[in-house]
Design a protein around this motif. Structure first.
Motif, PDB file in Angstrom:
ATOM      1  N   SER A  22       5.263  12.917   5.821  1.00  0.00           N
ATOM      2  CA  SER A  22       6.153  12.020   6.567  1.00  0.00           C
ATOM      3  C   SER A  22       5.483  11.463   7.822  1.00  0.00           C
ATOM      4  O   SER A  22       5.654  10.283   8.160  1.00  0.00           O
ATOM      5  CB  SER A  22       7.447  12.747   6.938  1.00  0.00           C
ATOM      6  N   LEU A  25       2.918   8.808   6.741  1.00  0.00           N
ATOM      7  CA  LEU A  25       3.614   7.590   6.318  1.00  0.00           C
ATOM      8  C   LEU A  25       4.176   6.831   7.515  1.00  0.00           C
ATOM      9  O   LEU A  25       4.162   5.592   7.537  1.00  0.00           O
ATOM     10  CB  LEU A  25       4.727   7.938   5.333  1.00  0.00           C
ATOM     11  N   ALA A  26       4.660   7.581   8.513  1.00  0.00           N
ATOM     12  CA  ALA A  26       5.186   6.931   9.721  1.00  0.00           C
ATOM     13  C   ALA A  26       4.078   6.163  10.439  1.00  0.00           C
ATOM     14  O   ALA A  26       4.294   5.018  10.887  1.00  0.00           O
ATOM     15  CB  ALA A  26       5.802   7.976  10.644  1.00  0.00           C
ATOM     16  N   TRP A  27       2.886   6.749  10.525  1.00  0.00           N
ATOM     17  CA  TRP A  27       1.759   6.051  11.150  1.00  0.00           C
ATOM     18  C   TRP A  27       1.352   4.822  10.335  1.00  0.00           C
ATOM     19  O   TRP A  27       0.980   3.789  10.899  1.00  0.00           O
ATOM     20  CB  TRP A  27       0.577   7.002  11.310  1.00  0.00           C
ATOM     21  N   VAL A  29       3.353   2.965   8.602  1.00  0.00           N
ATOM     22  CA  VAL A  29       4.368   1.944   8.904  1.00  0.00           C
ATOM     23  C   VAL A  29       4.046   1.284  10.244  1.00  0.00           C
ATOM     24  O   VAL A  29       4.128   0.045  10.380  1.00  0.00           O
ATOM     25  CB  VAL A  29       5.775   2.575   8.921  1.00  0.00           C
ATOM     26  N   ILE A  32       1.060  -1.065   9.705  1.00  0.00           N
ATOM     27  CA  ILE A  32       1.447  -2.305   9.019  1.00  0.00           C
ATOM     28  C   ILE A  32       2.220  -3.218   9.964  1.00  0.00           C
ATOM     29  O   ILE A  32       2.004  -4.441   9.991  1.00  0.00           O
ATOM     30  CB  ILE A  32       2.275  -1.983   7.765  1.00  0.00           C
ATOM     31  N   ALA A  33       3.122  -2.636  10.745  1.00  0.00           N
ATOM     32  CA  ALA A  33       3.915  -3.434  11.686  1.00  0.00           C
ATOM     33  C   ALA A  33       3.026  -4.111  12.724  1.00  0.00           C
ATOM     34  O   ALA A  33       3.204  -5.299  13.037  1.00  0.00           O
ATOM     35  CB  ALA A  33       4.958  -2.544  12.370  1.00  0.00           C
TER      36      ALA A  33
END
Length: 216
Positions: A22, A25-27, A29, A32-33
């Motif tokens: 998790s 995956l948060a990193w 995101v 990508i942002a």
């Protein structure tokens, strides 16, 4: 946050992150942002504001690199392995140099070398031995995100155009950097640029097992 200043050498295996957990995956995101957001913004700015954004990211690169050194010293965990001559540190230096000089040659190094390798590192981080809530973990994610965002932003905004004729000069510069680093690694028993060995479990370790050496 008892393990906030654990390093690659002292991190406990039971606290390590795992690939696509998790936190990872948060990193991704966040990456990508920032890639999408800053690229979109840069493409819509005029020349003066583009210069301002480039300089701001250059200052951010300097801040990230300096914060790493100061915090590791302050926490009494600094080690010669964290000398500012690693892949990340060289990349941050190139971002600072490009933000200052806007050199096409430096920009091409960032695009052809640092962009693909930074994206690969974000997908398959070599620092997964660290806990998710850890200073160096955050440093590695932030520095690789910046090293991917900066050249992609320049190319998308057509401020930088990749040129094949820079390839020979990039190769010569790489040799000029890697040869003394290899000597430094061998002398101090370090592993800058992973010249001595590949990180266990990382994608470049595949070459060690299938080709005899990760440097192939």
């Amino acid at each position: 946050m008892n393990h906030f200043f654990d390093t690659m050498e002292t991190a406990l295996p039971g606290l390590a992150m795992s690939r696509f957990c998790s936190a990872h995956l948060a990193w991704l995101v966040v990456a990508i942002a920032l890639l999408a957001g800053l690229t979109w913004l840069y493409c819509r700015l005029d020349a003066r504001r583009r210069d301002f954004l480039r300089i701001a990211l250059g200052i951010a690169a300097a801040g990230i690199g300096l914060t790493k050194q100061v915090c590791l010293f302050a926490a009494h965990v600094w080690h010669p392995a964290y000398l500012p001559v690693c892949f990340c540190s060289f990349g941050l230096l190139l971002v600072i140099l490009h933000a200052w000089k806007n050199s096409e040659f430096v920009g091409n190094i960032l695009y052809t070398v640092y962009l693909p390798l930074s994206l690969a590192a974000l997908i398959d981080p070599y620092w997964l031995v660290l806990p998710a809530k850890n200073f160096l973990c955050w440093y590695y994610f932030l520095s690789h995100i910046l090293l991917a965002v900066y050249p992609l932003m320049l190319v998308a905004g057509e401020t930088l155009r990749p040129r094949l004729h820079h390839a020979p000069r990039i190769a010569v510069l790489a040799l000029a950097v890697l040869v003394p680093l290899f000597a430094l690694d061998a002398t101090l028993d370090l592993n800058f640029f992973y010249l001595m060995s590949a990180p266990t479990g990382h994608f470049i370790d595949w070459f060690t097992h299938h080709c005899g050496s990760h440097l192939v």
